[in-house]
Design a protein around this motif. Structure first.
Motif, PDB file in Angstrom:
ATOM      1  N   TYR A  19      85.449  30.545  95.583  1.00  0.00           N
ATOM      2  CA  TYR A  19      85.831  31.864  95.817  1.00  0.00           C
ATOM      3  C   TYR A  19      85.119  33.790  96.690  1.00  0.00           C
ATOM      4  N   GLN A  20      83.743  33.485  95.941  1.00  0.00           N
ATOM      5  CA  GLN A  20      82.813  34.365  95.655  1.00  0.00           C
ATOM      6  C   GLN A  20      82.425  35.314  96.628  1.00  0.00           C
ATOM      7  N   ARG A  21      82.653  35.873  96.698  1.00  0.00           N
ATOM      8  CA  ARG A  21      81.908  36.345  98.132  1.00  0.00           C
ATOM      9  C   ARG A  21      80.121  36.868  97.240  1.00  0.00           C
ATOM     10  N   GLN A  22      79.033  36.933  97.916  1.00  0.00           N
ATOM     11  CA  GLN A  22      77.821  37.155  97.146  1.00  0.00           C
ATOM     12  C   GLN A  22      76.864  37.285  98.725  1.00  0.00           C
ATOM     13  N   SER A  23      75.557  38.343  98.362  1.00  0.00           N
ATOM     14  CA  SER A  23      74.911  38.732  98.777  1.00  0.00           C
ATOM     15  C   SER A  23      74.401  37.735  99.544  1.00  0.00           C
ATOM     16  N   MET A  24      73.692  37.381 100.506  1.00  0.00           N
ATOM     17  CA  MET A  24      72.580  35.926  99.966  1.00  0.00           C
ATOM     18  C   MET A  24      71.259  36.728  99.367  1.00  0.00           C
ATOM     19  N   LYS A  25      70.996  37.906  99.311  1.00  0.00           N
ATOM     20  CA  LYS A  25      70.014  38.878  97.922  1.00  0.00           C
ATOM     21  C   LYS A  25      70.417  37.968  96.568  1.00  0.00           C
ATOM     22  N   LYS A  26      71.425  37.419  96.853  1.00  0.00           N
ATOM     23  CA  LYS A  26      72.079  38.168  95.397  1.00  0.00           C
ATOM     24  C   LYS A  26      72.394  36.279  94.906  1.00  0.00           C
ATOM     25  N   THR A  27      72.637  35.486  95.641  1.00  0.00           N
ATOM     26  CA  THR A  27      73.273  34.398  95.841  1.00  0.00           C
ATOM     27  C   THR A  27      72.035  33.997  94.594  1.00  0.00           C
ATOM     28  N   THR A  28      72.767  32.787  94.109  1.00  0.00           N
ATOM     29  CA  THR A  28      71.608  32.058  92.936  1.00  0.00           C
ATOM     30  C   THR A  28      72.079  30.682  92.891  1.00  0.00           C
ATOM     31  N   SER A  29      72.178  30.235  94.653  1.00  0.00           N
ATOM     32  CA  SER A  29      72.523  29.379  94.881  1.00  0.00           C
ATOM     33  C   SER A  29      71.452  28.760  95.874  1.00  0.00           C
ATOM     34  N   SER A  30      71.466  27.698  96.680  1.00  0.00           N
ATOM     35  CA  SER A  30      70.736  26.824  97.594  1.00  0.00           C
ATOM     36  C   SER A  30      72.092  26.859  98.788  1.00  0.00           C
ATOM     37  N   VAL A  31      71.770  27.825  99.637  1.00  0.00           N
ATOM     38  CA  VAL A  31      72.840  27.648 101.146  1.00  0.00           C
ATOM     39  C   VAL A  31      71.644  27.795 102.314  1.00  0.00           C
ATOM     40  N   GLN A  32      71.910  27.923 103.282  1.00  0.00           N
ATOM     41  CA  GLN A  32      71.354  27.652 104.243  1.00  0.00           C
ATOM     42  C   GLN A  32      72.586  28.218 105.149  1.00  0.00           C
ATOM     43  N   VAL A  33      72.364  29.812 105.975  1.00  0.00           N
ATOM     44  CA  VAL A  33      73.476  30.207 107.220  1.00  0.00           C
ATOM     45  C   VAL A  33      72.853  29.826 108.219  1.00  0.00           C
ATOM     46  N   GLY A  35      67.173  28.718  89.846  1.00  0.00           N
ATOM     47  CA  GLY A  35      67.394  27.521  89.307  1.00  0.00           C
ATOM     48  C   GLY A  35      68.306  27.194  89.010  1.00  0.00           C
ATOM     49  N   SER A  36      69.060  26.215  88.942  1.00  0.00           N
ATOM     50  CA  SER A  36      70.848  26.086  88.920  1.00  0.00           C
ATOM     51  C   SER A  36      70.807  24.174  88.335  1.00  0.00           C
TER      52      SER A  36
END
Lengths: 1059, 486
Positions: A116-130, A640-641
């Motif tokens: 439920y949290q918004r993060q900027s792509m720069k600050k995200t710590t997880s492996s996501v792709q848009v 890392g996660s």
């Protein structure tokens, strides 16, 4: 448990309210919008902050509201990858419009939503792709998920069926699903794991939704591809643990387009095109077929056998037998596809909206197949007061799917590919009418209606503290009505049925989000949420035989004894609590953590709750002072996660041992036994655990000319819910439980994006190369790691489950060529007998295949009847691809654009079970008449062992075993030897998009804002080693069954106008 | 504005509270479209359904691939097979009874799992019935006892049945309690397993009603339990006890032979001679009859357009000579003949129940598993083995007399030989002769080419087990001695 959490929550809420209320006693309110300088796009997630403390974040429409003290103030508006702007606020000014201009660095501007949290792509710590909606826009396919093929790393999409409106496999980071009984009429797409889809905030389990489908239609095809703003693929535990007991197989977030503040805009788009008839396997027909068959008979028969030549073959002048019909050809046709979109969007400070309508119509290349969608979607954003806003999403779609004339779930044509008649026959008028689908008395109506309503109410309690209430109702109705008149059914009884299924889902969530910056550099964010979901499915089915008249095409007036009916009703509830915590120091050292608790009615009484923690961290190395010297690095981030997530059982009442009362009667008394279909389960049944470790980095270089993202992961799926063979003496054949089994998926996701030409160049060329490397293996098995076997679809080859082997791997005998002459056949020195096959029944002779005698017992067979575990079977093929990925190149020159997408799969074994059955038919149980009357494979290029050649030439060497219609037969053409295994790697030019954008200036004369024309070629060419028509068109278990729906080539032409 | 906000916050807060408190009931949802363990054992009517489940599972276990006849009649050479039944040829007489090769039949002839479903069902009834108050049974205490007795009977029958086919069974004595902790179990020696059956049957004899109190022999009666006790003692070669229980049954007066002219009607079910049978008759509503079980024996014109090639053929070449074809009333009621194609006539009550569906038929017969003539012959055998030749001849001649034959006066081993022949004449095609050959030790005389001394010593008359499937489920399981290398 609930009590404790409730108290904790209230205490926390109270603390936040109290603490922050104190700090901001006297405030006035400033509100406004933050937009992109260039195109006016609202900048969701942009921050506006007051010098001296207090900040607000812009919502989806770019709107914000901020409390500031009286008097002149200085505000700073910032957003990742936009140049920050400082604004001097006048004493009386309380409405603002801020326009930010984009930095040169584009990619990091995306906002990602984790939980439920918004993060900027720069600050995200997880492996996501848009993936932006733009990149799949207007591609001619009914649903978006197949269009992601080759675009996302870590995702393996194989389109094993080209049938319009059917779901294909979509696995994120390898498969962790095992279906132990592949012959139980299970949909192919369900044999691999499926991610959780979150559509505009509503979590949707596709396997739950499809459990009520009588039509087999893909639920996701209900979403108009052109309504999609962006798709986010979340792969690692940092993102998926937030979805708790459903996130283990990845999470796909879909965001649909919303209205923008500005004057209304009308957009209309149409495309339409042709679908090519597929290339078919060569059929030897007419005289050629007769020659081939007679030749086989002549070569292999003895004198007496030749005395009986079936009339079909001998009587070549008989008009009943002198045809050259290619039966395959009867079922295929040219198809067409067309799509029309209309959308209106606009907005003011109070309301922004977007309403879209869509019509999609695909006429399949197999007769009587096709897919139609009518859809409507309206997304509205209301600003009720400066502190209170609301989003409302409404959507409705209807899907009509023609399923074809095939009998089973995985068959699309009326004649089973393995039993196709010989070309000598001419199909009768009635047959033709049926095959061609012009038979107007038959009815098969499949309809799915989907309604979704989602509402979100956001209330800014205080700056930096927001409460939101989210609620949704979804209803899916699925209907299938069928009728078959008496003259076409096999048993001569007319048949009518009516099935209706309903799936309703209610979802509500309370979310509290707080964010604050302490001492300038410490950024803290906390989100707490509580959510509840209820899934409610029900349905009924009525079937009857002997409809009184063929003009009555419904279940009506049927004699009592020919009627049957049933209904069902099931519900499942899920209650969740979730907390997310994020912290960063100067945006450089970032730490995120989350914790979720799920209680599901699908778990056993003693194990209702599951807990899913996750922790992740990132370090933006490139922001360190000492890195400033290395100017060519724009960004270097290490990530890392680690976390837990799970999978829920499909069965709503998994922990209950249901009694089966539908087995009829014994002497009139209803039979009741524990359900043997639903195996015995346990009271402490719980979620299927999975933990995942992920490390990765993002490296952006040369002013973003070269961007590399690499992730390495290890996902460990523990105790999956499986029905495994259970000790026979218990009376149960299967048990449904958290089997002590461990599945490992390890691999790398690699994404490389380059801009190949300089910024100043007129021609722009960008390349996106992605690669998913995955190794799937079983790390532990029940019963002390005891290997077990399972049947493949159609009982062809054996599937072996052993430690170290992949899921759905095969166990076969090794085929090593042909024994060309007597001298090559090994002789047992003890007995003087030649090696034999099939439990000594068949001593090997020249022309036999060479099968490897693995256990050295001088007989090659699977030996399943002996105590031996494997006989001569060895683990062979692996249908799980080792490497998948895509290569996308886009060229822009002036107003022209050209996109070329290629996809590839490397390191996959496939097996041609279709050809296997065709060759088996040559022997056809020794019945020469059946041999004569069935289709024969094309033998012209097969160098099979022939006795006539062998006797002439001592050095004769064949490539294929003897092919005698008279036997001996020891199942030598069954796929239980490696004879039919092939290399399933392929490289495919998937699509080519050519577009032209008309000049804005020139369009103004026509009062147009935009005009684009384009053409798309889909499914262009495939490079492969395999002999199957398309190496992608094989089942998830790697089988080419010959009955799959071909992947057609499509050509479309489209136009898009913006007013 | 302010007031709206306040109201909304109150509403939101209330909603939140309501949700938290009401959700918990939704995470404990119970099935509403099915019954389940926790709620099932609450009435006598449900025990009846569970019993129907036990009989029904037993019926499907016997019907599967016509296994009942494969086990009981094929190893006694009663049938020969055409090329259509190529996969039966090895296990039949002409293939020298090679049970080790049975393609497509492995799941039936090498796998006993389906019988354990019956056993488990009986365990459940035996364990749960005592806890249900007798007032919850329609027929009170009598019905409760009867139900319990039926479960004991069927459990004993199932174990005995398995033992005669595969030898030492794996014996479980209670239902599955903890599925997460199932220990492997070794096979129980045959004698011990049979003692367990006897233990059950002794309880059943006391609990069960006599046949005259029951509607039909499709449920177990006291007589059925007595007959089964006699058979089990016979199998153990404890002829004193076998004779005792056979005599108990005969003396009870509950059963009588039907007349020779109506011999063929026995197999329609429910008559004075039938002691225990499995219901397979057809009725429109429940469709319990089937085509493919008894239908295996039948062909055209009895079954429309079915070539004799697609039917099991009685081995008259071998066995016609043992009949007095002119006087034996049984011969013409056992074998039919159409244009020189013989067929087994015992189950030939063909019914086309659906006039609109010309190709679908059912055979409207019950499967008679134990009948008086069988018990009389066993009584004779027991008498002979215990040295009472007079009683032996008495019962042998009683069976002969019904068939319209003259009494015989013979003595010594001739009596055993004649009993074997009489059994063939009387019980041909009833799925029992294969076991009689083993019990009466006739395999070595009748089929010396097929049964070497070695094969007999290693009990090669039992069927092999499908180790590939079964061993992984139970690591203590062993293959039958003879089939370890045949």
């Amino acid at each position: 448990m609930i009590g404790v959490i409730r108290t904790t929550l209230l205490v926390f809420f109270g603390y936040c309210l109290f603490g922050i209320t104190e700090a901001n006693a006297q405030a006035r309110t400033v509100s406004g919008v933050i937009l992109d300088q260039k195109n006016g796009t609202p900048l969701e997630g942009a921050t506006i902050s007051l010098k001296g403390g207090g900040s607000a974040v812009a919502d989806a429409a770019g709107r914000f509201r901020l409390s500031v003290p009286a008097g002149k103030q200085t505000l700073v508006v910032s957003f990742v990858d936009y140049d920050p702007k400082t604004i001097e606020l006048g004493a009386g000014q309380d409405i603002l419009t801020v326009r930010l201009s984009e930095k040169t660095n584009k990619n990091l501007g995306d906002v990602v939503v984790v939980g439920y949290q918004r993060q900027s792509m720069k600050k995200t710590t997880s492996s996501v792709q848009v993936v932006s909606g733009k990149s799949i826009e207007n591609l001619p396919a009914p649903s978006f998920e197949s269009l992601l093929q080759g675009k996302v790393s870590g995702v393996n999409i194989q389109n094993f069926s080209g049938a319009p409106g059917v779901r294909n496999t979509f696995t994120v980071r390898g498969n962790s699903t095992i279906v132990t009984d592949l012959n139980s009429n299970v949909d192919d797409a369900k044999t691999l794991s499926t991610p959780l889809y979150v559509i505009d905030g509503i979590p949707m389990s596709i396997s739950d939704l499809e459990s009520v489908s009588s039509t087999g239609t893909n639920y996701l095809a209900g979403i108009n591809v052109n309504d999609i703003e962006s798709i986010m693929v979340q792969k690692d535990a940092a993102a998926t643990a937030v979805w708790g007991s459903r996130g283990a197989n990845g999470v796909i977030l879909i965001k649909t387009k919303r209205g923008r503040v500005g004057k209304p805009q009308l957009r209309a788009g149409v495309y339409s095109g042709l679908v090519e008839k597929p290339k078919l396997m060569r059929t030897v027909a007419g005289a050629e077929e007769r020659a081939q068959k007679l030749d086989l008979m002549r070569v292999y028969s003895n004198y007496f056998q030749l005395a009986t030549i079936p009339q079909v073959l001998s009587d070549s002048l008989n008009p009943a037998f002198n045809n050259a019909t290619d039966f395959q050809d009867l079922f295929y046709q040219k198809g067409s596809v067309s799509n029309a979109d209309l959308s209106v969007s606009g907005g003011s400070d109070q309301l922004s909206y977007r309403v879209g309508m869509n019509y999609y119509d695909e006429n399949g290349i197999v007769r009587q197949t096709g897919f139609k969608r009518y859809s409507l979607r309206g997304n509205f954003d209301f600003r009720i007061t400066p502190k209170l806003n609301m989003n409302l999403n409404l959507s409705a779609s209807r899907l009509d799917r023609k399923v074809g004339l095939g009998r089973g779930r995985n068959e699309v044509v009326p004649i089973d590919g393995t039993n196709m008649p010989s070309s000598f026959y001419k199909p009768s008028e009635a047959d033709l009418a049926y095959f061609m689908g012009s038979y107007d008395k038959i009815k098969d109506k499949n309809q799915t209606n989907i309604f979704n309503g989602y509402m979100q109410l956001n209330y800014d309690i205080l700056p930096g503290l927001q409460y939101s209430l989210q609620g949704s109702i979804s209803a899916t109705g699925d209907n299938r009505d069928r009728f078959q008149p008496s003259e076409i059914t096999t048993d001569g009884r007319s048949f009518a049925s009516s099935e209706a299924n309903r799936y309703q889902q209610y979802y509500v969530a309370n979310v509290l989000t707080g964010s604050r910056t302490f001492a300038k550099n410490h950024n803290l964010g906390i989100t707490l949420s509580q959510s509840f979901q209820l899934d409610d499915k029900s349905g009924n089915s009525i079937t009857g035989y002997n409809v009184p008249d063929d003009n009555i095409r419904v279940v009506s007036g049927i004699p009592q004894k020919d009627l049957s009916a049933s209904s069902y009703a099931k519900r499942a509830g899920l209650l969740s609590y979730m907390g997310q915590f994020s912290y960063d120091f100067k945006g450089k050292y970032i730490l995120n953590a989350s914790w979720r608790a799920d209680a599901s009615s699908r778990f056993g009484a003693d194990s209702k709750w599951g807990y899913f923690p996750a922790i992740s961290a990132a370090y933006i190395l490139s922001d360190e002072k000492f890195m400033d010297k290395i100017s060519w690095i724009d960004l270097l981030k290490l990530r890392g996660s680690y976390g837990l997530s799970g999978t829920q059982p499909d069965d709503f009442y998994a922990p209950y041992n249901i009694w089966d009362v539908q087995q009829g009667t014994y002497n009139g008394t209803v039979i009741a036994t524990p359900s043997f279909n639903k195996p015995i389960s346990l009271p402490d049944l719980t979620w299927n655990k999975s933990n995942q470790l992920n490390v990765g980095f993002d490296l952006y270089m040369f002013k973003n000319r070269l961007n590399i993202t690499v992730d390495a992961y290890r996902r460990n799926s523990l105790n999956p819910l499986l029905d495994l063979p259970f000790p026979f003496f218990t009376g149960y054949t299967k048990q449904y439980y958290n089997a002590p089994l461990k599945i490992l998926n390890e691999g790398f996701d690699i994404l490389i994006q380059t801009r190949n030409l300089g910024r100043g160049s007129k021609l722009q060329w960008t390349t996106n190369l992605n690669m998913s490397i995955n190794k799937n293996r079983i790390a532990a098995l029940p019963n002390g790691n005891r290997t077990f076997y399972a049947n493949s679809y159609g009982y062809n080859q054996q599937l072996i489950y052993q430690v170290g082997s992949p899921i759905y791997g095969w166990a076969q005998m090794k085929y090593q060529g042909v024994y060309n002459n007597q001298a090559q056949i090994p002789v047992n020195p003890l007995t003087g007998q030649p090696i034999s096959y099939f439990k000594t029944y068949y001593p090997v002779k020249p022309g036999f295949p060479i099968w490897q005698d693995v256990n050295h017992d001088w007989d090659v067979w699977s030996d399943e009847d002996k105590g031996e575990a494997t006989g001569d079977l060895v683990a062979t093929g692996n249908p799980n691809p080792r490497i998948t990925g895509g290569l996308y190149n886009e060229f822009n020159y002036k107003n022209f654009s050209l996109g070329v997408l290629c996809v590839y799969t490397i390191g996959r074994d496939i097996i041609n079970t279709f050809e296997s059955s065709q060759y088996t038919n040559v022997w056809n149980y020794g019945d020469i008449n059946t041999f004569a009357s069935h289709r024969l494979p094309d033998l012209s290029k097969v160098n099979y062992w022939r006795p006539d050649q062998s006797s002439k030439n001592p050095n004769y060497s064949a490539d294929f075993p003897s092919l005698s219609p008279y036997g001996p037969n020891y199942y030598q053409f069954f796929p239980f030897s490696t004879l039919w295994n092939e290399n399933g790697s392929y490289f495919k030019i998937r699509s080519l998009t050519l577009g032209y954008n008309f000049d804005r200036n020139k369009l103004e004369r026509f009062k147009l804002q935009g005009l684009r024309i384009y053409s798309i070629l889909d499914n262009i060419y495939v490079f492969q080693k395999s002999k199957v028509p398309d190496a992608e068109l094989v089942s998830p278990q790697g089988e080419y069954r010959g009955t799959a729906y071909p992947l057609p080539r499509k050509y479309t032409l489209g136009i898009e106008i913006t007013l | 504005m302010k007031t709206i906000q306040n109201k909304l916050s109150v509403i939101a807060a209330l909603l939140l509270l309501m949700l938290v408190s009401s959700c918990s009931k939704y995470i404990n949802l119970k099935p509403e479209d099915a019954t389940y363990d926790e709620v099932f054992w609450k009435s006598g009517a449900n025990v009846d359904k569970a019993l129907a489940g036990a009989y029904g599972s037993f019926r499907s276990a016997l019907r599967q691939d016509a296994g009942y006849f494969i086990f009981g009649s094929v190893p006694s050479a009663e049938f020969v097979f055409s090329g259509n039944f190529w996969n039966y040829q090895d296990i039949a007489y002409n293939g020298n009874f090679d049970f080790g090769y049975a393609p497509y039949l492995e799941g039936t002839v090498w796998n006993w799992t389906r019988f354990y479903a019956v056993v488990n069902q009986c365990h459940l009834i035996v364990e749960n019935t005592p806890g249900i108050d007798e007032s919850l049974f329609e027929g009170g205490a009598d019905q409760k006892n009867q139900s319990l007795g039926e479960a004991y009977f069927l459990r004993a029958y199932t174990y005995f049945y398995m033992t005669r086919i595969w030898g030492d069974p794996v014996v479980t004595k209670e239902s599955l309690k903890d599925p997460s902790n199932v220990q492997p179990i070794a096979r129980t020696p045959e004698a011990e397993a049979l003692d367990y059956c006897i233990e059950d049957l002794l309880k059943a004899v006391d609990l069960l009603q006599p046949a005259s109190q029951l509607e039909a022999p499709t449920k177990a009666s006291k007589g059925a339990a007595q007959a089964l006790l006699a058979q089990i003692y016979g199998w153990k070669h404890d002829y004193a006890n076998a004779g005792k229980y056979a005599q108990d049954l005969i003396s009870s007066g509950e059963y009588a032979l039907v007349s020779g002219d109506h011999f063929g009607d026995i197999f329609k079910g429910s008559n004075s001679e039938s002691i225990f049978e499995i219901f397979m008759k057809h009725d429109d509503a429940n469709k319990e009859g089937a085509a493919d079980f008894f239908g295996n024996f039948l062909h055209s014109p009895l079954i429309k357009d079915k070539d004799p090639y697609y039917a099991w053929t009685p081995n008259l070449e071998l066995f016609a000579p043992i009949y007095d074809t002119t006087n034996d009333l049984r011969f013409k009621q056992t074998f039919g003949d159409y244009d020189g194609d013989p067929y087994l006539k015992k189950y030939a009550n063909v019914n086309y129940y659906d006039p609109t569906q010309k190709s679908v038929y059912v055979v409207d017969n019950n499967l008679v598993m134990i009948r008086l003539a069988d018990v009389l012959l066993l009584r004779a055998e027991a008498a002979y083995k215990t040295g009472d030749e007079g009683t032996a001849l008495l019962y042998l001649n009683q069976v002969k007399a019904r068939a319209g034959l003259e009494p015989v006066t013979i003595s010594g081993e001739d009596i055993m030989e004649e009993l074997m022949f009489e059994r063939y004449r009387e019980l041909y095609g009833e799925g029992v002769l294969a076991y009689d050959l083993i019990r009466m030790d006739k395999l070595k005389d009748w089929f010396p080419d097929q049964y070497s001394a070695d094969r007999l010593a290693k009990k090669g008359y039992y069927w092999p087990l499908d180790m590939r499937t079964l061993l992984p489920q139970n690591i203590l399981l062993t293959q039958n001695e003879w089939w370890k290398n045949h």
